[in-house]
Design a protein around this motif. Structure first.
Motif, PDB file in Angstrom:
ATOM      1  N   ASN A  94     -49.496 161.238  23.965  1.00 25.37           N
ATOM      2  CA  ASN A  94     -48.930 160.076  24.651  1.00 25.37           C
ATOM      3  C   ASN A  94     -49.669 159.716  25.935  1.00 25.37           C
ATOM      4  O   ASN A  94     -49.780 158.526  26.269  1.00 25.37           O
ATOM      5  N   THR A  98     -53.651 157.673  25.258  1.00 23.82           N
ATOM      6  CA  THR A  98     -53.655 156.338  25.865  1.00 23.82           C
ATOM      7  C   THR A  98     -54.818 156.183  26.834  1.00 23.82           C
ATOM      8  O   THR A  98     -55.507 155.154  26.847  1.00 23.82           O
ATOM      9  N   SER A 119     -44.181 151.961  25.900  1.00 22.31           N
ATOM     10  CA  SER A 119     -43.599 153.126  26.569  1.00 22.31           C
ATOM     11  C   SER A 119     -42.219 153.355  25.953  1.00 22.31           C
ATOM     12  O   SER A 119     -42.057 153.239  24.733  1.00 22.31           O
ATOM     13  N   VAL A 123     -37.577 156.649  29.861  1.00 21.79           N
ATOM     14  CA  VAL A 123     -38.089 156.981  31.193  1.00 21.79           C
ATOM     15  C   VAL A 123     -37.016 156.821  32.265  1.00 21.79           C
ATOM     16  O   VAL A 123     -37.113 157.424  33.343  1.00 21.79           O
ATOM     17  N   LYS A 148     -44.008 159.733  28.701  1.00 24.78           N
ATOM     18  CA  LYS A 148     -44.111 158.274  28.782  1.00 24.78           C
ATOM     19  C   LYS A 148     -44.176 157.809  30.237  1.00 24.78           C
ATOM     20  O   LYS A 148     -44.903 156.859  30.563  1.00 24.78           O
ATOM     21  N   GLU A 152     -47.270 155.765  31.847  1.00 23.24           N
ATOM     22  CA  GLU A 152     -47.154 154.513  32.595  1.00 23.24           C
ATOM     23  C   GLU A 152     -47.885 154.589  33.933  1.00 23.24           C
ATOM     24  O   GLU A 152     -48.575 153.642  34.339  1.00 23.24           O
ATOM     25  N   ILE A 166     -46.937 146.568  29.609  1.00 25.04           N
ATOM     26  CA  ILE A 166     -46.196 147.755  29.177  1.00 25.04           C
ATOM     27  C   ILE A 166     -44.820 147.321  28.710  1.00 25.04           C
ATOM     28  O   ILE A 166     -44.146 146.529  29.370  1.00 25.04           O
ATOM     29  N   ARG A 168     -40.956 148.715  27.484  1.00 27.31           N
ATOM     30  CA  ARG A 168     -40.026 149.837  27.451  1.00 27.31           C
ATOM     31  C   ARG A 168     -38.922 149.518  26.434  1.00 27.31           C
ATOM     32  O   ARG A 168     -37.853 149.031  26.798  1.00 27.31           O
ATOM     33  N   THR A 230     -44.269 144.959  33.302  1.00 23.35           N
ATOM     34  CA  THR A 230     -43.514 145.847  32.416  1.00 23.35           C
ATOM     35  C   THR A 230     -42.239 145.151  31.993  1.00 23.35           C
ATOM     36  O   THR A 230     -41.566 144.514  32.824  1.00 23.35           O
TER      37      THR A 230
END
Length: 312
Positions: A94, A98, A119, A123, A148, A152, A166, A168, A230
């Motif tokens: 992960n 990435t 992601s 989190v 994760k 990020e 990103i 979530r 995000t």
């Protein structure tokens, strides 16, 4: 759809043969993309669209990015099952996987139009809130979520060099998801008309999306002008496992007895996780969440269920 060079748009989707990747590929093909895939480990496939490479190998990542020079990259490949047995693999795949993709783009001198990296809402950890937005502090409670969060943080160091978004995603489900996950497990028991199901804590509540909605969101974010941000991918509506069991019972006319198995009760279980989709829907208003009872109808094969494309 064509690229700036006049060639058809080519999109690299890592994890394309996974649950989400299959639905995203359909969305992208419908929008005119040529989709090629990569995985986090070598795998054999007769599909000509597959370009298998190990994302934990920087050499393989460089080779594939240099050969394909994709217009877009969607990075889905990950260890995503919270109960995965090897904790180190969460970080190896992960985080480092990435990093390898991003480093490979820089090393070969290629800047895609957009890189979308998935992601997880895990989190946020065990947050008591009616709607978690993207400004909430991150407080992961398991290795999956911690990996994760670390991913990020690493990705943000690239935000001035590459156009990255990103996402979530909160919990989501649909036809084809592994029965290791709770909703497919519950649906399978109702489809088989099993008398008993063994579960952990049925009072935990999650914000469940339909995988077809998630795929539409990812496609819309790729086409948008946004970068360096995000987004939560969610509906804002939580359902407990108890409610899901009740809904499945109503839709199938079958009653099932629940046995609580202490082995399925994790101390780090997040009790309630529900997100705010406000930022997402402001950016991609054409992406419409699918009601969860419609998702369950689709999975159970009970009554009509609209395809996500018909809702947009």
């Amino acid at each position: 759809m064509t690229s700036r060079s006049g060639q058809s748009v080519q999109t690299l989707v890592t994890g394309r043969r996974g649950f989400t990747g299959a639905y995203l590929s359909d969305v992208l093909h419908a929008a005119g993309h040529t989709v090629v895939s990569g995985s986090y480990k070598d795998a054999s496939s007769a599909d000509s669209r597959d370009t298998d490479f190990d994302i934990t190998s920087i050499e393989q990542c460089r080779r594939v990015i240099d050969e394909l020079r994709p217009d877009y990259i969607v990075h889905l490949a990950a260890i995503s099952f919270v109960g995965h047995a090897n904790d180190l693999e969460f970080y190896h795949v992960n985080v480092l996987g990435t990093l390898n993709l991003l480093q490979a783009c820089e090393d070969v001198g290629h800047t895609p139009r957009k890189i979308l990296i998935a992601s997880s809402a895990n989190v946020y950890g065990n947050v008591e809130s009616a709607a978690i937005d993207e400004q909430f502090p991150l407080a992961p409670v398991n290795h999956y979520a911690a990996s994760k969060m670390a991913m990020e943080a690493m990705v943000r160091t690239w935000s001035e060099r590459l156009p990255i978004v990103i996402t979530r995603p909160f919990n989501y489900t649909g036809v084809g998801q592994s029965e290791r996950f709770l909703v497919p497990k519950i649906v399978s028991h109702f489809l088989k008309r099993e008398p008993v199901i063994s579960l952990g804590n049925i009072d935990v509540a999650r914000d469940f999306s339909d995988v077809r909605f998630v795929a539409q969101v990812y496609g819309a974010l790729l086409e948008s002008d946004v970068a360096g941000e995000t987004f939560n991918v969610c509906t804002g509506q939580p359902y407990s496992l108890a409610q899901i069991l009740e809904l499945c019972g109503e839709l199938t006319g079958h009653k099932i007895r629940v046995e609580v198995n202490p082995a399925f009760v994790r101390k780090t279980d997040v009790k309630t996780l529900v997100g705010s989709p406000a930022r997402l829907l402001a950016q991609v208003p054409t992406a419409k969440p699918i009601p969860f009872d419609e998702t369950l109808r689709w999975m159970l094969g009970v009554g009509p269920s609209l395809d996500a494309a018909e809702r947009n």
